[in-house]
Design an enzyme around this catalytic site. Structure first.
Site, PDB file in Angstrom:
ATOM      1  N   ASP A  11       0.856  -1.198   0.000  1.00 40.75           N
ATOM      2  CA  ASP A  11       0.000   0.000   0.000  1.00 40.75           C
ATOM      3  C   ASP A  11       0.889   1.244   0.000  1.00 40.75           C
ATOM      4  OD1 ASP A  11      -1.864   1.980   0.393  1.00 40.75           O
ATOM      5  OD2 ASP A  11      -2.676   1.172   2.255  1.00 40.75           O
ATOM      6  N   ASP A 109      -3.758   2.354  -5.321  1.00 35.95           N
ATOM      7  CA  ASP A 109      -2.430   2.316  -4.689  1.00 35.95           C
ATOM      8  C   ASP A 109      -2.177   1.099  -3.816  1.00 35.95           C
ATOM      9  OD1 ASP A 109      -3.863   2.895  -2.354  1.00 35.95           O
ATOM     10  OD2 ASP A 109      -2.201   4.108  -1.577  1.00 35.95           O
ATOM     11  N   GLU A 110      -3.004   0.058  -3.953  1.00 33.21           N
ATOM     12  CA  GLU A 110      -2.723  -1.121  -3.138  1.00 33.21           C
ATOM     13  C   GLU A 110      -3.056  -2.410  -3.871  1.00 33.21           C
ATOM     14  OE1 GLU A 110      -5.453  -1.886   0.234  1.00 33.21           O
ATOM     15  OE2 GLU A 110      -6.263   0.090  -0.221  1.00 33.21           O
TER      16      GLU A 110
HETATM   17  P1  TTP Z   1      -5.318   5.012   0.888  1.00 34.99           P
HETATM   18  O1  TTP Z   1      -4.290   3.974   0.584  1.00 34.99           O
HETATM   19  O2  TTP Z   1      -6.456   4.628   1.762  1.00 34.99           O
HETATM   20  O3  TTP Z   1      -4.626   6.259   1.578  1.00 34.99           O
HETATM   21  P2  TTP Z   1      -3.205   6.926   1.336  1.00 34.99           P
HETATM   22  O4  TTP Z   1      -2.385   6.158   0.364  1.00 34.99           O
HETATM   23  O5  TTP Z   1      -3.413   8.350   0.990  1.00 34.99           O
HETATM   24  O6  TTP Z   1      -2.561   6.876   2.770  1.00 34.99           O
HETATM   25  P3  TTP Z   1      -1.982   5.601   3.552  1.00 34.99           P
HETATM   26  O7  TTP Z   1      -0.541   5.926   3.791  1.00 34.99           O
HETATM   27  O8  TTP Z   1      -2.783   5.557   4.808  1.00 34.99           O
HETATM   28  O9  TTP Z   1      -2.180   4.410   2.681  1.00 34.99           O
HETATM   29  O10 TTP Z   1      -5.917   5.581  -0.450  1.00 34.99           O
HETATM   30  C1  TTP Z   1      -5.143   5.741  -1.623  1.00 34.99           C
HETATM   31  C2  TTP Z   1      -5.541   6.988  -2.363  1.00 34.99           C
HETATM   32  O11 TTP Z   1      -6.932   6.936  -2.678  1.00 34.99           O
HETATM   33  C3  TTP Z   1      -5.346   8.247  -1.549  1.00 34.99           C
HETATM   34  O12 TTP Z   1      -4.038   8.781  -1.680  1.00 34.99           O
HETATM   35  C4  TTP Z   1      -6.411   9.151  -2.077  1.00 34.99           C
HETATM   36  C5  TTP Z   1      -7.507   8.231  -2.560  1.00 34.99           C
HETATM   37  N1  TTP Z   1      -8.618   8.231  -1.588  1.00 34.99           N
HETATM   38  C6  TTP Z   1      -9.693   9.093  -1.812  1.00 34.99           C
HETATM   39  O13 TTP Z   1      -9.716   9.828  -2.814  1.00 34.99           O
HETATM   40  N2  TTP Z   1     -10.710   9.119  -0.905  1.00 34.99           N
HETATM   41  C7  TTP Z   1     -10.710   8.345   0.224  1.00 34.99           C
HETATM   42  O14 TTP Z   1     -11.652   8.407   1.042  1.00 34.99           O
HETATM   43  C8  TTP Z   1      -9.604   7.446   0.441  1.00 34.99           C
HETATM   44  C9  TTP Z   1      -9.563   6.566   1.669  1.00 34.99           C
HETATM   45  C10 TTP Z   1      -8.592   7.426  -0.496  1.00 34.99           C
HETATM   46 MG    MG Z   2      -2.171   4.070   0.515  1.00 36.13          MG
END
Ligand code: TTP
Ligand code: MG
Length: 391
Positions: A11, A109-110
C-alpha cells in the site's frame, strides 16, 4: 494442513499527497491536503488524502474540506490530479508484475501479491518484499508499506501497522500471536455496528473473539459469525484473485534533447511498439487498449488512448493506432520530451487452432516469432522494422 503461503499486501503511503510532494520539493515536510477547494473554510467536498504532516493536525481522508481547513489553515491545499496519479499507479503495478503474475489489485495504490511460487527467484520472502519496496522507491521516488503473512487478512493488517515506509513480517508460526492483541476493528469488513455488538459481549481484541464458542457467534451474526471466528483463529484460505486485465505493458523513452522533429518521434514510436508487442508475445498476452503518452517540454504529460476492435500483439496493429493518436495530438509547435506506448486490457493469447484462420495472419505471426527469436539470441537492437531507430 494446506501448503504454506506467502501473501504480500502493498500500500503506497499517503499516495496522492506523496506524488505532489515528490513533484514539488517545496511541499516536502509540509502539511499537504489533496481534495476539494477549501475556499477559505467555506468549500464543500472532502479530503481525498493528506500528507503524514497534515495527519498530525487530525486531518484524514473523507473529512469535509472545511473542517480540514479549520484544523490547519496553513496547509497546502491541492486539487486532485487523477491523470497524474493513475500514471504513477500504472508504474507501480508494472514493478509489482515483475515479481509475480499473481496480483490482485485492490485500488489505485494497493494490491495483494502471492509470492509463494516466485520469491525463490529473489531471496527469502522478506527479502523479496524489501526488494519490491526498494524498486518502487527507486523507480517512482515514493514509499510503500508492505505486510507479509500467510493469509490475506494478516498481510493487509501488517502493511498498515508501521506506515509510512513500513515492513511487517508475520511468520507462519506467529500468526495467532500476531492477531491476538489486535482490536477487532482490524478484521476486514467488520464495521462499527458489529464492533459495538461485540464490545457489548466483552469482545475487544481478536484474541477475545478467537476464544468464543463459534456457535454463539453464529446465533448472533448468522453465517458471518462463523467466518469471524475463523478469521480470528487465523483461518483465511482466500486466495489472490489475479486480474490480468489490470496489468499493462509499456515502454517509454526520453529524448536526449527535447524535439519537435516528427520523424524522430515517429521512429521512436515504431521502436516502442516493437518492444511492447514483443513483450506481449513473450508473456503470451494480447491487449485491447493502446495508450500514447507524450510529455512536452516543461513536463506537462498527456495520454491518449484508443480501444482496438480485437486484442492484438502485432507491432503493426499497435503502431497503426499509436500513429493515429500521435497525428491527432495537437503539438502546436511544442517540443516533446518523452514518448511512451502502453498496451492494457490484456487477455491471454490463445494458440491458434482454426485451420481456416486467415493465412496472412498466421504468416505474420510466424514472422513475429522469428523476429523475437533473433532478438533473444542477438539482443534487442539486432533487428528493426524500417523506420525504427535504435536509441
Ligand atoms: P489510501 O491507501 O487509503 O490512503 P493513502 O495512500 O493516501 O494513505 P496511507 O498511507 O494511509 O495508505 O488511499 C489511496 C488513495 O486513494 C489516496 O491517496 C487518495 C484516494 N482516496 C480518496 O480519494 N478518498 C478516500 O476516502 C480514500 C480513503 C482514499
Ligand atoms: Mg495508501
Amino acid at each position: 494442513m494446506s501448503k504454506e503461503r506467502f501473501i504480500v499486501h502493498v500500500d503506497m503511503d499517503a499516495f496522492f499527497a506523496a506524488v505532489e510532494q515528490r513533484d514539488n520539493p517545496k511541499l516536502r515536510g509540509k502539511p499537504v491536503v489533496v481534495g476539494a477547494d477549501p475556499k477559505l473554510g467555506r468549500g464543500r467536498g472532502v479530503v481525498s488524502t493528506c500528507s503524514y504532516e497534515a495527519r498530525k493536525f487530525g486531518i484524514h481522508s473523507a473529512m469535509p474540506i472545511s473542517i480540514a481547513y479549520n484544523k490547519c489553515p496553513h496547509a497546502v491545499f491541492l486539487p486532485v490530479d487523477m491523470e497524474k496519479y493513475s500514471e504513477v499507479s500504472h508504474r507501480v503495478y508494472q514493478i509489482l508484475y515483475d515479481f509475480t503474475p499473481d496480483i490482485e489489485p485492490v485500488g489505485i495504490d494497493e494490491a495483494f501479491l502471492d509470492i509463494t511460487g516466485s520469491c525463490h527467484l529473489f531471496g527469502t520472502p522478506l527479502e523479496t518484499c524489501l526488494l519490491i519496496k526498494s524498486k518502487i522507491k527507486s523507480q517512482t521516488g515514493l514509499t510503500a508499506s508492505a505486510g507479509l503473512a500467510p493469509t490475506k487478512m494478516a498481510a493487509k493488517i501488517a502493511s498498515d501497522l508501521k506506515k509510512p515506509d513500513g515492513m511487517v513480517e508475520v511468520k507462519p508460526g506467529q500468526l495467532l500471536d500476531f492477531l491476538r492483541p489486535l482490536g477487532i476493528r482490524r478484521i476486514w469488513g467488520l464495521g462499527a455496528k458489529a464492533e459495538k455488538t461485540l464490545n457489548e459481549m466483552g469482545i475487544c481484541t481478536i484474541g477475545d473473539l478467537a476464544k468464543r464458542d463459534p456457535q454463539g457467534l453464529v446465533a448472533i451474526f448468522g453465517k458471518n459469525g462463523m467466518e469471524l471466528w475463523q478469521l480470528a483463529n487465523g483461518i483465511d484460505e482466500r486466495g489472490i484473485v489475479a486480474d490480468i486485465e489490470a496489468k499493462s505493458i509499456s515502454n517509454e523513452v526520453t529524448f536526449d534533447a527535447d524535439t519537435a522533429d516528427a520523424k524522430k518521434i515517429t521512429s521512436s514510436l515504431v521502436w516502442l511498439c516493437e518492444k511492447v508487442s514483443s513483450r506481449l508475445r513473450d508473456e503470451n498476452l494480447k491487449g485491447r487498449t493502446v495508450t500514447l503518452k507524450i510529455r512536452l517540454e516543461g513536463f506537462r504529460t498527456y495520454t491518449r488512448a484508443s480501444t482496438l476492435s480485437e486484442a492484438a500483439d502485432f507491432d503493426e496493429t499497435i503502431y497503426r493506432e499509436i500513429k493515429r493518436l500521435f497525428e491527432d495530438f495537437p503539438l502546436k509547435g511544442k517540443k516533446v520530451r518523452l514518448v511512451g506506448v502502453r498496451v492494457s486490457g490484456l487477455v491471454p493469447a490463445v494458440p491458434r487452432q482454426d485451420l481456416f484462420e486467415d493465412a496472412v495472419e498466421i504468416k505474420t505471426e510466424k514472422v513475429h516469432k522469428a523476429i523475437d527469436e533473433i532478438r533473444r539470441k542477438f539482443g534487442e537492437r539486432a533487428i528493426h522494422r524500417a523506420g525504427g531507430v535504435s536509441l
